[in-house]
Design a protein around this motif. Structure first.
Motif, mmCIF file in Angstrom:
data_model
loop_
_atom_site.group_PDB
_atom_site.id
_atom_site.type_symbol
_atom_site.label_atom_id
_atom_site.label_comp_id
_atom_site.label_asym_id
_atom_site.label_seq_id
_atom_site.Cartn_x
_atom_site.Cartn_y
_atom_site.Cartn_z
ATOM 1 N N LEU A 5 4.513 -0.409 4.539
ATOM 2 C CA LEU A 5 4.307 0.405 5.579
ATOM 3 C C LEU A 5 5.526 0.171 6.704
ATOM 4 C CD1 LEU A 5 0.331 0.236 6.283
ATOM 5 C CD2 LEU A 5 1.980 1.515 4.989
ATOM 6 N N GLY A 46 -5.505 10.490 4.405
ATOM 7 C CA GLY A 46 -4.532 9.908 6.105
ATOM 8 C C GLY A 46 -4.233 8.720 5.861
ATOM 9 N N ASP A 47 -3.455 8.073 7.268
ATOM 10 C CA ASP A 47 -2.548 7.292 7.220
ATOM 11 C C ASP A 47 -2.465 5.852 7.882
ATOM 12 O OD1 ASP A 47 0.084 6.152 8.234
ATOM 13 O OD2 ASP A 47 1.149 7.797 8.554
ATOM 14 N N LEU A 58 -5.183 -3.251 0.425
ATOM 15 C CA LEU A 58 -4.809 -4.198 -1.276
ATOM 16 C C LEU A 58 -3.832 -3.452 -1.485
ATOM 17 C CD1 LEU A 58 -7.890 -5.030 -3.382
ATOM 18 C CD2 LEU A 58 -7.120 -5.728 -1.404
ATOM 19 N N ASN A 59 -2.470 -4.758 -1.646
ATOM 20 C CA ASN A 59 -0.933 -3.984 -2.215
ATOM 21 C C ASN A 59 -0.211 -2.706 -1.856
ATOM 22 O OD1 ASN A 59 0.732 -4.468 -4.040
ATOM 23 N ND2 ASN A 59 -0.328 -4.246 -5.649
ATOM 24 N N LEU A 100 -9.404 6.080 1.038
ATOM 25 C CA LEU A 100 -8.308 6.785 1.388
ATOM 26 C C LEU A 100 -6.645 6.266 1.149
ATOM 27 C CD1 LEU A 100 -8.491 7.849 5.948
ATOM 28 C CD2 LEU A 100 -6.550 6.606 4.507
ATOM 29 N N THR A 150 -0.983 4.173 9.291
ATOM 30 C CA THR A 150 -0.757 3.969 10.494
ATOM 31 C C THR A 150 -0.983 4.334 11.535
ATOM 32 O OG1 THR A 150 1.057 5.503 10.144
ATOM 33 C CG2 THR A 150 1.673 3.358 9.475
ATOM 34 N N ASP A 204 -1.356 9.892 -0.291
ATOM 35 C CA ASP A 204 -0.793 10.565 -1.433
ATOM 36 C C ASP A 204 -1.713 11.853 -2.082
ATOM 37 O OD1 ASP A 204 1.869 9.902 -3.440
ATOM 38 O OD2 ASP A 204 -0.243 11.371 -3.624
ATOM 39 N N ILE A 254 4.568 6.098 -4.506
ATOM 40 C CA ILE A 254 4.618 4.886 -4.414
ATOM 41 C C ILE A 254 3.366 5.112 -5.190
ATOM 42 C CG2 ILE A 254 3.561 3.107 -3.358
ATOM 43 C CD1 ILE A 254 5.090 3.426 -1.065
ATOM 44 N N ALA A 255 2.533 6.132 -5.167
ATOM 45 C CA ALA A 255 0.631 5.950 -6.085
ATOM 46 C C ALA A 255 0.967 6.307 -7.353
ATOM 47 C CB ALA A 255 -0.310 6.802 -4.873
ATOM 48 N N ASN A 306 -3.297 -7.309 -9.563
ATOM 49 C CA ASN A 306 -4.424 -6.748 -8.001
ATOM 50 C C ASN A 306 -6.284 -6.334 -8.349
ATOM 51 O OD1 ASN A 306 -4.181 -6.556 -4.990
ATOM 52 N ND2 ASN A 306 -3.919 -4.186 -6.005
ATOM 53 N N ARG A 307 -6.041 -5.685 -9.363
ATOM 54 C CA ARG A 307 -6.677 -4.552 -9.762
ATOM 55 C C ARG A 307 -7.850 -5.695 -10.000
ATOM 56 N NH1 ARG A 307 -6.914 -0.135 -7.698
ATOM 57 N NH2 ARG A 307 -8.155 0.952 -9.218
ATOM 58 N N ASP A 359 -11.673 1.620 1.633
ATOM 59 C CA ASP A 359 -10.456 1.099 1.052
ATOM 60 C C ASP A 359 -9.245 1.840 1.220
ATOM 61 O OD1 ASP A 359 -9.010 0.278 -0.882
ATOM 62 O OD2 ASP A 359 -10.042 0.683 -2.542
HETATM 63 C C1 SAM Z 1 0.568 0.179 -4.547
HETATM 64 S S1 SAM Z 1 -0.921 1.203 -4.196
HETATM 65 C C2 SAM Z 1 -1.907 0.351 -4.278
HETATM 66 C C3 SAM Z 1 -3.448 0.815 -4.423
HETATM 67 C C4 SAM Z 1 -4.853 -0.055 -4.328
HETATM 68 N N1 SAM Z 1 -4.761 0.194 -2.847
HETATM 69 C C5 SAM Z 1 -4.535 -1.480 -5.553
HETATM 70 O O1 SAM Z 1 -4.449 -2.522 -4.474
HETATM 71 O O2 SAM Z 1 -4.487 -1.327 -7.112
HETATM 72 C C6 SAM Z 1 -0.534 1.291 -2.769
HETATM 73 C C7 SAM Z 1 -0.945 2.765 -2.485
HETATM 74 O O3 SAM Z 1 -0.964 2.907 -0.627
HETATM 75 C C8 SAM Z 1 -0.586 4.314 -0.458
HETATM 76 N N2 SAM Z 1 0.367 4.109 1.035
HETATM 77 C C9 SAM Z 1 1.328 3.767 0.693
HETATM 78 N N3 SAM Z 1 1.574 4.015 2.274
HETATM 79 C C10 SAM Z 1 0.548 4.611 2.862
HETATM 80 C C11 SAM Z 1 -0.568 5.010 4.201
HETATM 81 N N4 SAM Z 1 0.661 5.119 5.069
HETATM 82 N N5 SAM Z 1 -1.785 5.257 4.586
HETATM 83 C C12 SAM Z 1 -2.485 5.034 3.344
HETATM 84 N N6 SAM Z 1 -1.891 4.975 2.822
HETATM 85 C C13 SAM Z 1 -1.093 4.843 2.278
HETATM 86 C C14 SAM Z 1 0.132 5.098 -2.013
HETATM 87 O O4 SAM Z 1 0.350 6.284 -1.802
HETATM 88 C C15 SAM Z 1 -0.446 4.353 -2.836
HETATM 89 O O5 SAM Z 1 -1.520 5.276 -3.552
#
Ligand code: SAM
Length: 270
Positions: A168, A133-134, A162-163, A108, A136, A111, A22-23, A60-61, A81
């Motif tokens: 999840l 980190g996660d 954000l986004n 955090l 969840t 990815d 996703i990242a 979103n940015r 963040d």
């Molecule tokens: C669509 S991007 C959004 C990036 C940024 N927050 C923005 O709004 O521009 C979603 C990000 O959430 C991360 N992500 C997905 N599941 C996650 C989790 N369980 N814990 C932390 N990060 C997670 C992905 O790796 C990805 O980098």
């Protein structure tokens, strides 16, 4: 050897080159350099299913920048963040440290590429870190020494989600966000942007299927479900609205471009 089997030098050893991320897809949408064909394939399917996705991402940015400005105006100097993504253009730490060079920022992400790129970019910046980190597992995030070392949870923190929450597992989101809300001091700001099927832009079924197919799950939320994520925090004007309309530009860009199918809101802990 085909391009696909070559591991780019920027790909950390613990990153999976065979599966999309996703990242990295997001980085592709934002015109970054940290993506591979496996990511671009799913990204192209996402655009085919929802042509408005790029607009949503850029909006979103912009929302991130407006939230940062709003938090700075509130006098907040600590930022967490979560799901921060691969740093591309318009990063949070640049925005807030331009005003206060000692503003603390913790990025955090789950990815490894997001974390590696963040570490690269933040080298020498003693007030900002990029961590793996996660969301969840909020307890682990809150106990992380590097988080505790940089952020003082007895003072207001701006928590940005954000986004990310729509990626999840649906049932994991409310308890995780509730735990994070609990950890914040009064005066803290919680900002969320979250995909929705409420607003009538591109049909969200297609995009949900693309992400769910690639990553196992994706879930939109209704207005009430997004509102629930703010708990008893006080929503700031204009409340929970389509992304471009949250304290948007004076030109009223939101009404000109139509719904981007993503709610945005921010709320303050009493
Ligand atoms: C669509 S991007 C959004 C990036 C940024 N927050 C923005 O709004 O521009 C979603 C990000 O959430 C991360 N992500 C997905 N599941 C996650 C989790 N369980 N814990 C932390 N990060 C997670 C992905 O790796 C990805 O980098």
């Amino acid at each position: 050897m085909s391009m696909e089997t070559v591991r780019p030098e920027w790909l950390p050893a613990d990153a999976d080159a065979e599966r999309p991320s996703i990242a990295r897809m997001y980085d592709f949408f934002l015109g970054g350099t940290r993506h591979m064909e496996v990511d671009r394939e799913v990204a192209r399917a996402a655009v085919a299913a929802a042509p408005g996705i790029k607009l949503l991402i850029w909006q979103n940015r912009k929302f991130l920048k407006r939230v940062a400005r709003y938090a700075v105006e509130l006098g907040i100097d600590q930022y967490l963040d979560l799901g921060s993504g691969i740093p591309a253009r318009g990063n949070l730490h640049s925005a807030v440290q331009a005003v206060n060079p000692q503003a603390r920022v913790v990025y955090l992400d789950i990815d490894p590429v997001a974390v590696a790129r963040g570490e690269e970019l933040l080298a020498g910046n003693e007030y900002a870190v990029a961590l793996r980190g996660d969301i969840t597992a909020p307890e682990t995030i809150l106990a992380e020494p590097k988080v505790r070392g940089l952020l003082d949870f007895d003072r207001p923190v701006a928590l940005l989600l954000l986004n990310v929450l729509h990626f999840l597992p649906f049932d994991s989101v409310e308890p995780a966000v509730a735990r994070l809300r609990d950890a914040l001091a009064p005066g803290s700001l919680l900002a969320i942007s979250h995909g929705t099927a409420d607003l009538g832009g591109d049909d969200p079924t297609g995009i949900t299927n693309v992400y769910a197919g690639a990553f196992g799950h994706m879930a939109m939320r209704t207005y009430d479900q997004v509102a629930a994520l703010f708990g008893d925090f006080d929503l700031v004007t204009p409340g929970i609205v389509d992304l471009p309309d949250w304290r948007g530009e004076p030109s009223g860009i939101g009404s000109q471009i139509g719904p981007v199918n993503c709610y945005a809101g921010a709320a303050i802990k009493r």
